[in-house]
Design a protein around this motif. Sequence first.
Motif, PDB file in Angstrom:
ATOM      1  N   PRO A  37     132.103 -18.075  32.788  1.00 17.21           N
ATOM      2  CA  PRO A  37     132.705 -19.517  32.615  1.00 17.21           C
ATOM      3  C   PRO A  37     131.817 -20.658  31.201  1.00 17.21           C
ATOM      4  O   PRO A  37     132.944 -21.416  31.205  1.00 17.21           O
ATOM      5  CB  PRO A  37     132.593 -19.864  34.103  1.00 17.21           C
ATOM      6  N   GLU A  38     131.019 -20.485  31.238  1.00 16.03           N
ATOM      7  CA  GLU A  38     129.959 -20.833  30.354  1.00 16.03           C
ATOM      8  C   GLU A  38     130.630 -20.852  28.995  1.00 16.03           C
ATOM      9  O   GLU A  38     129.863 -21.515  27.655  1.00 16.03           O
ATOM     10  CB  GLU A  38     128.193 -21.095  30.457  1.00 16.03           C
ATOM     11  N   ALA A  39     130.941 -19.719  28.793  1.00 11.46           N
ATOM     12  CA  ALA A  39     131.536 -19.238  27.277  1.00 11.46           C
ATOM     13  C   ALA A  39     132.826 -19.762  26.603  1.00 11.46           C
ATOM     14  O   ALA A  39     133.668 -19.659  27.965  1.00 11.46           O
ATOM     15  CB  ALA A  39     131.588 -17.869  26.911  1.00 11.46           C
ATOM     16  N   ASP A  40     132.590 -20.688  25.766  1.00 10.94           N
ATOM     17  CA  ASP A  40     134.582 -21.236  25.446  1.00 10.94           C
ATOM     18  C   ASP A  40     135.290 -19.518  25.325  1.00 10.94           C
ATOM     19  O   ASP A  40     134.263 -18.454  24.892  1.00 10.94           O
ATOM     20  CB  ASP A  40     134.470 -21.695  24.530  1.00 10.94           C
ATOM     21  N   VAL A  41     136.787 -19.352  24.863  1.00  7.77           N
ATOM     22  CA  VAL A  41     137.858 -18.252  24.725  1.00  7.77           C
ATOM     23  C   VAL A  41     136.912 -17.625  23.184  1.00  7.77           C
ATOM     24  O   VAL A  41     136.829 -16.526  22.989  1.00  7.77           O
ATOM     25  CB  VAL A  41     138.821 -18.900  24.558  1.00  7.77           C
ATOM     26  N   LEU A  42     136.567 -18.517  22.604  1.00  9.74           N
ATOM     27  CA  LEU A  42     136.019 -17.682  21.219  1.00  9.74           C
ATOM     28  C   LEU A  42     134.868 -16.756  21.059  1.00  9.74           C
ATOM     29  O   LEU A  42     134.752 -15.736  20.553  1.00  9.74           O
ATOM     30  CB  LEU A  42     135.695 -19.287  19.939  1.00  9.74           C
ATOM     31  N   ALA A  43     133.777 -17.565  21.965  1.00 10.90           N
ATOM     32  CA  ALA A  43     132.558 -16.626  22.171  1.00 10.90           C
ATOM     33  C   ALA A  43     133.154 -15.525  23.218  1.00 10.90           C
ATOM     34  O   ALA A  43     133.012 -14.106  23.296  1.00 10.90           O
ATOM     35  CB  ALA A  43     131.131 -17.337  23.564  1.00 10.90           C
ATOM     36  N   GLN A  44     133.904 -15.496  23.864  1.00  9.04           N
ATOM     37  CA  GLN A  44     134.761 -14.171  24.844  1.00  9.04           C
ATOM     38  C   GLN A  44     134.852 -13.371  24.141  1.00  9.04           C
ATOM     39  O   GLN A  44     135.037 -12.369  24.997  1.00  9.04           O
ATOM     40  CB  GLN A  44     135.740 -14.292  25.602  1.00  9.04           C
ATOM     41  N   ALA A  45     136.265 -13.290  22.826  1.00  8.19           N
ATOM     42  CA  ALA A  45     136.279 -12.712  21.790  1.00  8.19           C
ATOM     43  C   ALA A  45     135.131 -11.788  21.228  1.00  8.19           C
ATOM     44  O   ALA A  45     135.880 -10.890  20.337  1.00  8.19           O
ATOM     45  CB  ALA A  45     137.600 -13.630  21.265  1.00  8.19           C
ATOM     46  N   GLY A  46     134.173 -12.392  20.788  1.00  7.48           N
ATOM     47  CA  GLY A  46     133.134 -12.314  20.082  1.00  7.48           C
ATOM     48  C   GLY A  46     132.622 -11.017  21.008  1.00  7.48           C
ATOM     49  O   GLY A  46     132.049  -9.600  20.528  1.00  7.48           O
ATOM     50  N   ASP A  47     132.380 -11.663  22.712  1.00  8.59           N
ATOM     51  CA  ASP A  47     131.751 -10.142  23.519  1.00  8.59           C
ATOM     52  C   ASP A  47     132.644  -9.101  23.323  1.00  8.59           C
ATOM     53  O   ASP A  47     132.582  -7.989  23.689  1.00  8.59           O
ATOM     54  CB  ASP A  47     131.396 -11.271  24.376  1.00  8.59           C
ATOM     55  N   VAL A  48     134.093  -9.055  23.264  1.00 12.84           N
ATOM     56  CA  VAL A  48     135.214  -8.616  23.464  1.00 12.84           C
ATOM     57  C   VAL A  48     134.902  -7.187  22.031  1.00 12.84           C
ATOM     58  O   VAL A  48     135.012  -6.154  21.998  1.00 12.84           O
ATOM     59  CB  VAL A  48     136.725  -8.044  23.430  1.00 12.84           C
ATOM     60  N   ALA A  49     135.022  -8.049  20.986  1.00 16.70           N
ATOM     61  CA  ALA A  49     134.101  -7.522  19.053  1.00 16.70           C
ATOM     62  C   ALA A  49     132.856  -6.653  19.695  1.00 16.70           C
ATOM     63  O   ALA A  49     133.262  -5.603  19.291  1.00 16.70           O
ATOM     64  CB  ALA A  49     134.569  -8.966  18.512  1.00 16.70           C
ATOM     65  N   LEU A  50     132.572  -7.638  20.222  1.00 19.67           N
ATOM     66  CA  LEU A  50     130.965  -6.684  20.696  1.00 19.67           C
ATOM     67  C   LEU A  50     131.105  -4.935  21.334  1.00 19.67           C
ATOM     68  O   LEU A  50     131.156  -4.255  20.919  1.00 19.67           O
ATOM     69  CB  LEU A  50     129.995  -7.116  21.050  1.00 19.67           C
ATOM     70  N   ALA A  51     131.585  -5.425  22.588  1.00 23.89           N
ATOM     71  CA  ALA A  51     132.119  -4.467  23.569  1.00 23.89           C
ATOM     72  C   ALA A  51     133.288  -2.741  22.262  1.00 23.89           C
ATOM     73  O   ALA A  51     132.134  -1.949  22.684  1.00 23.89           O
ATOM     74  CB  ALA A  51     132.986  -4.268  24.813  1.00 23.89           C
ATOM     75  N   LEU A  52     133.768  -3.234  21.945  1.00 26.43           N
ATOM     76  CA  LEU A  52     134.457  -2.431  21.060  1.00 26.43           C
ATOM     77  C   LEU A  52     133.601  -1.751  19.750  1.00 26.43           C
ATOM     78  O   LEU A  52     133.906  -0.848  19.629  1.00 26.43           O
ATOM     79  CB  LEU A  52     135.947  -3.291  20.439  1.00 26.43           C
ATOM     80  N   GLY A  53     133.044  -2.574  19.309  1.00 26.90           N
ATOM     81  CA  GLY A  53     131.950  -2.012  18.034  1.00 26.90           C
ATOM     82  C   GLY A  53     131.297  -0.780  18.746  1.00 26.90           C
ATOM     83  O   GLY A  53     131.153   0.189  17.867  1.00 26.90           O
ATOM     84  N   PHE A  54     130.354  -1.593  20.302  1.00 28.59           N
ATOM     85  CA  PHE A  54     129.700  -0.237  20.305  1.00 28.59           C
ATOM     86  C   PHE A  54     130.155   1.120  20.388  1.00 28.59           C
ATOM     87  O   PHE A  54     130.116   1.740  20.584  1.00 28.59           O
ATOM     88  CB  PHE A  54     129.472  -1.014  21.827  1.00 28.59           C
ATOM     89  N   LEU A  55     131.285   0.943  21.270  1.00 27.61           N
ATOM     90  CA  LEU A  55     132.378   2.395  22.126  1.00 27.61           C
ATOM     91  C   LEU A  55     132.334   2.939  20.131  1.00 27.61           C
ATOM     92  O   LEU A  55     132.341   3.989  20.433  1.00 27.61           O
ATOM     93  CB  LEU A  55     133.891   1.980  22.189  1.00 27.61           C
ATOM     94  N   GLN A  56     133.370   2.324  19.371  1.00 28.46           N
ATOM     95  CA  GLN A  56     133.744   2.519  18.279  1.00 28.46           C
ATOM     96  C   GLN A  56     131.851   3.138  17.715  1.00 28.46           C
ATOM     97  O   GLN A  56     131.779   4.285  17.584  1.00 28.46           O
ATOM     98  CB  GLN A  56     133.833   1.781  17.590  1.00 28.46           C
ATOM     99  N   ARG A  57     131.104   2.646  17.216  1.00 28.32           N
ATOM    100  CA  ARG A  57     129.780   2.923  17.448  1.00 28.32           C
ATOM    101  C   ARG A  57     129.578   4.474  18.526  1.00 28.32           C
ATOM    102  O   ARG A  57     128.481   5.271  17.461  1.00 28.32           O
ATOM    103  CB  ARG A  57     128.202   2.406  16.959  1.00 28.32           C
ATOM    104  N   ARG A  58     129.382   4.080  19.316  1.00 26.73           N
ATOM    105  CA  ARG A  58     129.303   5.490  19.957  1.00 26.73           C
ATOM    106  C   ARG A  58     130.461   6.585  20.579  1.00 26.73           C
ATOM    107  O   ARG A  58     129.315   7.290  21.702  1.00 26.73           O
ATOM    108  CB  ARG A  58     128.556   4.793  21.579  1.00 26.73           C
ATOM    109  N   ALA A  59     131.478   6.195  19.635  1.00 24.57           N
ATOM    110  CA  ALA A  59     132.405   7.266  20.540  1.00 24.57           C
ATOM    111  C   ALA A  59     132.020   8.248  20.685  1.00 24.57           C
ATOM    112  O   ALA A  59     132.098   9.427  21.942  1.00 24.57           O
ATOM    113  CB  ALA A  59     133.228   7.151  19.620  1.00 24.57           C
ATOM    114  N   ALA A  60     131.013   9.876  19.625  1.00 25.26           N
ATOM    115  CA  ALA A  60     131.243  10.724  20.120  1.00 25.26           C
ATOM    116  C   ALA A  60     130.395  10.508  20.909  1.00 25.26           C
ATOM    117  O   ALA A  60     130.650  11.787  21.223  1.00 25.26           O
ATOM    118  CB  ALA A  60     130.162  11.204  18.441  1.00 25.26           C
TER     119      ALA A  60
END
Length: 172
Positions: A1-24
């Motif tokens: 709750p302390e993070a605004d929506v832009l920071a939350q979207a950044g967290d989603v981007a980090l998670a997506l990037g992690f999945l992309q890099r670690r997919a194999a």
Amino acid sequence: PEADVLAQAGDVALALGFLQRRAAALGLDAGRIALVGHSAGAHLAGLLVADPPAGLAPWRATVLVDTAALDMVAVMTRPHFAFYDPVFGDDPDFWRRASPTHRLQGPPRTPVLLVHGARRADARDAAEGFAARARGFGGHVALLPVALGHLEINDALGRDPAYTAAVDAFLD
């Protein structure tokens, strides 16, 4: 709750990037990753598809399910649900930065499916506005009205044969 929506979207981007890099290593096909969100999650996914952070590889597709929050300027300047106020505040500049429709300055990063409740005018209008802007840039965007309420539209995905088939066909 302390993070605004832009920071939350950044967290989603980090998670997506992690999945992309670690997919194999995770047994995933990086070329088949889709970003799907409902309501507030659709808003966050919309921010990424409209203005992806540098270094994030393209993903297969994005499915935004029943969100009215694609144009926060429009939401905040008309009568709206009170729960938007503590999240988006009273700064019109923040509303623009937190609006996928306003952040979109070219075609979306991926094809986008905008699912909305057929009788929910705010979500329909938001989806149509985003779609028009994206198509104006040459983006691939589809609209899918579904005759379900806001909570049911999320619960039915994967259970309702016709609705699920339409989303699957888009992802294919």
